[in-house]
Write a protein that holds these residues in place. Structure first.
Motif, PDB file in Angstrom:
ATOM      1  N   ARG A 121       0.819  -1.069  -0.040  1.00 22.86           N
ATOM      2  CA  ARG A 121      -0.055   0.040   0.027  1.00 22.86           C
ATOM      3  C   ARG A 121       1.007   1.218  -0.025  1.00 22.86           C
ATOM      4  NH1 ARG A 121      -5.402   1.112   0.899  1.00 22.86           N
ATOM      5  NH2 ARG A 121      -5.670   3.280   1.708  1.00 22.86           N
ATOM      6  N   ALA A 122       1.935   1.215   0.839  1.00 21.74           N
ATOM      7  CA  ALA A 122       2.946   2.521   0.560  1.00 21.74           C
ATOM      8  C   ALA A 122       3.427   2.741  -0.737  1.00 21.74           C
ATOM      9  CB  ALA A 122       3.909   2.198   1.588  1.00 21.74           C
ATOM     10  N   PHE A 123       3.741   1.789  -1.413  1.00 25.97           N
ATOM     11  CA  PHE A 123       3.964   1.927  -2.985  1.00 25.97           C
ATOM     12  C   PHE A 123       2.690   2.671  -3.469  1.00 25.97           C
ATOM     13  CE2 PHE A 123       3.165   0.116  -7.318  1.00 25.97           C
ATOM     14  CZ  PHE A 123       4.393   0.808  -7.988  1.00 25.97           C
ATOM     15  N   LEU A 124       1.579   2.190  -3.432  1.00 27.92           N
ATOM     16  CA  LEU A 124       0.417   2.622  -4.069  1.00 27.92           C
ATOM     17  C   LEU A 124       0.211   4.175  -3.771  1.00 27.92           C
ATOM     18  CD1 LEU A 124      -1.909   1.261  -6.013  1.00 27.92           C
ATOM     19  CD2 LEU A 124      -3.367   1.080  -3.963  1.00 27.92           C
ATOM     20  N   GLU A 125       0.575   4.461  -2.513  1.00 27.72           N
ATOM     21  CA  GLU A 125       0.349   6.023  -1.987  1.00 27.72           C
ATOM     22  C   GLU A 125       1.460   6.781  -2.522  1.00 27.72           C
ATOM     23  OE1 GLU A 125       0.150   5.341   2.203  1.00 27.72           O
ATOM     24  OE2 GLU A 125      -1.907   4.810   2.097  1.00 27.72           O
ATOM     25  N   THR A 126       2.751   6.102  -2.775  1.00 26.66           N
ATOM     26  CA  THR A 126       3.548   7.038  -3.348  1.00 26.66           C
ATOM     27  C   THR A 126       3.442   7.094  -4.802  1.00 26.66           C
ATOM     28  OG1 THR A 126       5.326   6.021  -1.584  1.00 26.66           O
ATOM     29  CG2 THR A 126       6.168   7.155  -3.700  1.00 26.66           C
ATOM     30  N   LEU A 127       2.883   6.396  -5.617  1.00 26.48           N
ATOM     31  CA  LEU A 127       2.773   6.435  -7.096  1.00 26.48           C
ATOM     32  C   LEU A 127       1.503   7.152  -7.304  1.00 26.48           C
ATOM     33  CD1 LEU A 127       4.690   5.779  -9.411  1.00 26.48           C
ATOM     34  CD2 LEU A 127       5.347   4.897  -6.914  1.00 26.48           C
ATOM     35  N   TRP A 128       0.482   7.345  -6.373  1.00 24.35           N
ATOM     36  CA  TRP A 128      -0.780   7.829  -6.740  1.00 24.35           C
ATOM     37  C   TRP A 128      -0.512   9.248  -7.337  1.00 24.35           C
ATOM     38  CZ3 TRP A 128      -5.566   7.981  -7.857  1.00 24.35           C
ATOM     39  CH2 TRP A 128      -6.303   9.046  -7.612  1.00 24.35           C
ATOM     40  N   PRO A 129       0.249  10.286  -6.983  1.00 31.40           N
ATOM     41  CA  PRO A 129       0.120  11.425  -7.593  1.00 31.40           C
ATOM     42  C   PRO A 129       0.884  11.148  -9.115  1.00 31.40           C
ATOM     43  CG  PRO A 129       1.329  11.930  -5.675  1.00 31.40           C
ATOM     44  CD  PRO A 129       0.981  10.302  -5.842  1.00 31.40           C
ATOM     45  N   THR A 130       1.665  10.441  -9.425  1.00 33.19           N
ATOM     46  CA  THR A 130       1.936  10.168 -10.972  1.00 33.19           C
ATOM     47  C   THR A 130       0.889   9.683 -11.490  1.00 33.19           C
ATOM     48  OG1 THR A 130       4.354   9.391 -10.041  1.00 33.19           O
ATOM     49  CG2 THR A 130       3.658   8.763 -12.205  1.00 33.19           C
ATOM     50  N   VAL A 131       0.217   8.437 -11.019  1.00 33.07           N
ATOM     51  CA  VAL A 131      -1.054   7.932 -11.777  1.00 33.07           C
ATOM     52  C   VAL A 131      -2.071   9.030 -11.934  1.00 33.07           C
ATOM     53  CG1 VAL A 131      -3.136   6.189 -11.523  1.00 33.07           C
ATOM     54  CG2 VAL A 131      -0.736   5.628 -10.808  1.00 33.07           C
ATOM     55  N   ARG A 132      -2.349   9.917 -10.877  1.00 34.49           N
ATOM     56  CA  ARG A 132      -3.387  10.883 -11.173  1.00 34.49           C
ATOM     57  C   ARG A 132      -3.078  11.876 -12.132  1.00 34.49           C
ATOM     58  NH1 ARG A 132      -2.421  14.412  -6.429  1.00 34.49           N
ATOM     59  NH2 ARG A 132      -0.840  15.464  -7.875  1.00 34.49           N
ATOM     60  N   ASP A 133      -1.931  12.173 -12.242  1.00 34.71           N
ATOM     61  CA  ASP A 133      -1.549  13.231 -13.255  1.00 34.71           C
ATOM     62  C   ASP A 133      -1.680  12.826 -14.687  1.00 34.71           C
ATOM     63  OD1 ASP A 133      -1.152  14.981 -11.044  1.00 34.71           O
ATOM     64  OD2 ASP A 133       0.852  15.180 -11.081  1.00 34.71           O
ATOM     65  N   ALA A 134      -0.882  11.510 -14.869  1.00 35.86           N
ATOM     66  CA  ALA A 134      -0.890  10.626 -16.096  1.00 35.86           C
ATOM     67  C   ALA A 134      -2.351  10.748 -16.717  1.00 35.86           C
ATOM     68  CB  ALA A 134      -0.447   9.394 -15.828  1.00 35.86           C
ATOM     69  N   LEU A 135      -3.275  10.169 -15.713  1.00 32.62           N
ATOM     70  CA  LEU A 135      -4.549  10.106 -16.383  1.00 32.62           C
ATOM     71  C   LEU A 135      -5.376  11.452 -16.651  1.00 32.62           C
ATOM     72  CD1 LEU A 135      -5.858   6.882 -14.239  1.00 32.62           C
ATOM     73  CD2 LEU A 135      -5.034   7.031 -16.558  1.00 32.62           C
ATOM     74  N   GLU A 136      -5.099  12.496 -16.092  1.00 35.98           N
ATOM     75  CA  GLU A 136      -5.687  13.735 -15.994  1.00 35.98           C
ATOM     76  C   GLU A 136      -4.957  14.323 -17.348  1.00 35.98           C
ATOM     77  OE1 GLU A 136      -8.170  15.312 -14.328  1.00 35.98           O
ATOM     78  OE2 GLU A 136      -8.250  13.653 -13.068  1.00 35.98           O
ATOM     79  N   PHE A 137      -3.772  13.914 -17.724  1.00 34.24           N
ATOM     80  CA  PHE A 137      -3.447  14.415 -19.090  1.00 34.24           C
ATOM     81  C   PHE A 137      -3.941  13.659 -20.102  1.00 34.24           C
ATOM     82  CE2 PHE A 137      -0.467  13.093 -22.696  1.00 34.24           C
ATOM     83  CZ  PHE A 137      -0.319  14.354 -23.147  1.00 34.24           C
ATOM     84  N   ALA A 138      -4.254  12.485 -20.300  1.00 37.14           N
ATOM     85  CA  ALA A 138      -4.800  11.678 -21.200  1.00 37.14           C
ATOM     86  C   ALA A 138      -6.362  12.406 -21.104  1.00 37.14           C
ATOM     87  CB  ALA A 138      -5.038  10.245 -20.707  1.00 37.14           C
ATOM     88  N   CYS A 139      -7.094  12.312 -20.112  1.00 43.47           N
ATOM     89  CA  CYS A 139      -8.689  13.017 -19.994  1.00 43.47           C
ATOM     90  C   CYS A 139      -8.589  14.177 -20.621  1.00 43.47           C
ATOM     91  CB  CYS A 139      -9.273  12.840 -18.626  1.00 43.47           C
ATOM     92  SG  CYS A 139      -9.423  11.044 -18.157  1.00 43.47           S
TER      93      CYS A 139
END
Length: 353
Positions: A121-139
């Motif tokens: 879960r710590a990995f998931l929380e750490t990478l959350w901003p990266t995932v969030r920003d990547a998907l916002e770019f696509a959307c």
């Protein structure tokens, strides 16, 4: 769930050489080039990292995702390609710098996959901003008609056309991003991405006129055939019918799946993705048969070549891409239940809940 485990392990499939090769090619900064000192791209980088996760090479996989976090631009994008370098210094955008939406967004699939493999879960929380920003770019590149435009130039200009396979990949990325958001309690992002995914799925299924409008149709490529099934845009009987309709065109008995319908060339990665697509529609026995053909396309070490040109009877091109090994590991996982992420592609999430 459509995955049917065969009781085989990674070792039983003789995939250790492929995984060792991925880890050997990976640079110290985490980037996984296509081959030693070669170029790289974010989508294939993630595919390779997913193979590492299945094989319990978790630190190497985490380094791969940290590379994406470090390389990501402020708008959430990545360059479509990264040029060949002599080492870890001097990584640069490819010869035609652009930001492709599906390559930037695919980190969401990799991050969710790694979490399913590890429960970290710590990995998931750490990478959350990266995932969030990547998907916002696509959307941000989604048209009113649902499709997501292919790329943004280095100058910020949006190329207003779309790829079927690329959009199918983003469809999967949005599903994984929504799953991450649900796990971490980010309700607004989850709802936003599920809505974008629903519109994107409708465009792929119902608006073929919105794709390949400004370039030659990509329908001759196998990815356009099976990616809507692989990524969950189609399921059930429509998915089975789509795969069956293309078998005579793309599948070479005893060899594998053609990359392009009108070229005498089977490729291991596309064949592996077809295997997973077949497993997703309940055709596990057929999928396993095709998968077992592919081990003839390895070198003396057991590392996969890109593919085989069956008219010239030669491996072509003469490269051993890391992402081909990653695809082979993911196919074995789908067939044999090797990891906690085995059903990621064979049991897709619903479009709306």
């Amino acid at each position: 769930m459509s995955n049917v485990a065969s009781g085989r392990s990674l070792a039983d499939w003789e995939l250790a050489p492929a995984v060792d090769y991925i880890e050997r090619v990976q640079r110290s900064d985490g980037l996984i080039p296509w081959y030693p000192d070669g170029p790289a791209d974010p989508w294939d980088h993630v595919e390779s990292a997913m193979g590492l996760s299945v094989a319990d090479r978790h630190e190497a996989a985490r380094r791969a995702y940290r590379w994406i976090a470090d390389a990501q631009h402020e708008d959430g994008s990545l360059w479509a390609t990264y040029g060949e370098t002599d080492g870890d210094d001097g990584a640069h955008a490819g010869d035609e710098p652009r930001k492709e939406t599906h390559r930037s967004a695919y980190v969401a699939v990799g991050v969710w996959h790694h979490y399913l493999c590890t429960g970290d879960r710590a990995f998931l929380e750490t990478l959350w901003p990266t995932v969030r920003d990547a998907l916002e770019f696509a959307c941000a590149q989604q048209a009113a008609t649902g499709e997501i435009y292919w790329t943004v130039g280095a100058d910020g200009e949006v190329y207003e056309d779309a790829l079927v396979a690329g959009c199918a990949s983003i469809y999967k990325s949005l599903a994984c991003g929504a799953a991450i958001a649900a796990e971490l309690g980010h309700t607004d992002a989850r709802e936003r991405w599920l809505a974008a995914r629903a519109d994107l799925g409708a465009a792929i299924r119902e608006r073929p006129d919105r794709f390949d409008r400004t370039w030659e149709s990509k329908s001759r490529y196998a990815m356009d055939w099976f990616y809507p099934v692989l990524c969950g845009v189609l399921g059930g009987e429509p998915a089975r019918q789509r795969l069956e309709a293309g078998m005579d065109r793309y599948l070479e008995e005893g060899l594998g799946c053609r990359c392009v319908a009108d070229e005498p060339w089977v490729t291991v990665a596309e064949s592996c993705e077809l295997v997973v697509s077949l497993a997703a529609v309940g055709e596990a026995e057929r999928a396993r048969e095709i998968y077992e053909w592919l081990f003839q396309w390895t070198d003396d070490e057991g590392v996969f070549w890109t593919g085989y040109q069956f008219e010239d009877e030669e491996f072509w091109p003469g490269e051993r891409p890391t992402w081909t090994g990653g695809a082979a590991v993911l196919a074995a996982d789908a067939l044999s239940g090797l990891s906690g992420a085995a059903d990621l592609f064979t049991d897709p999430l619903p479009e709306r809940e």
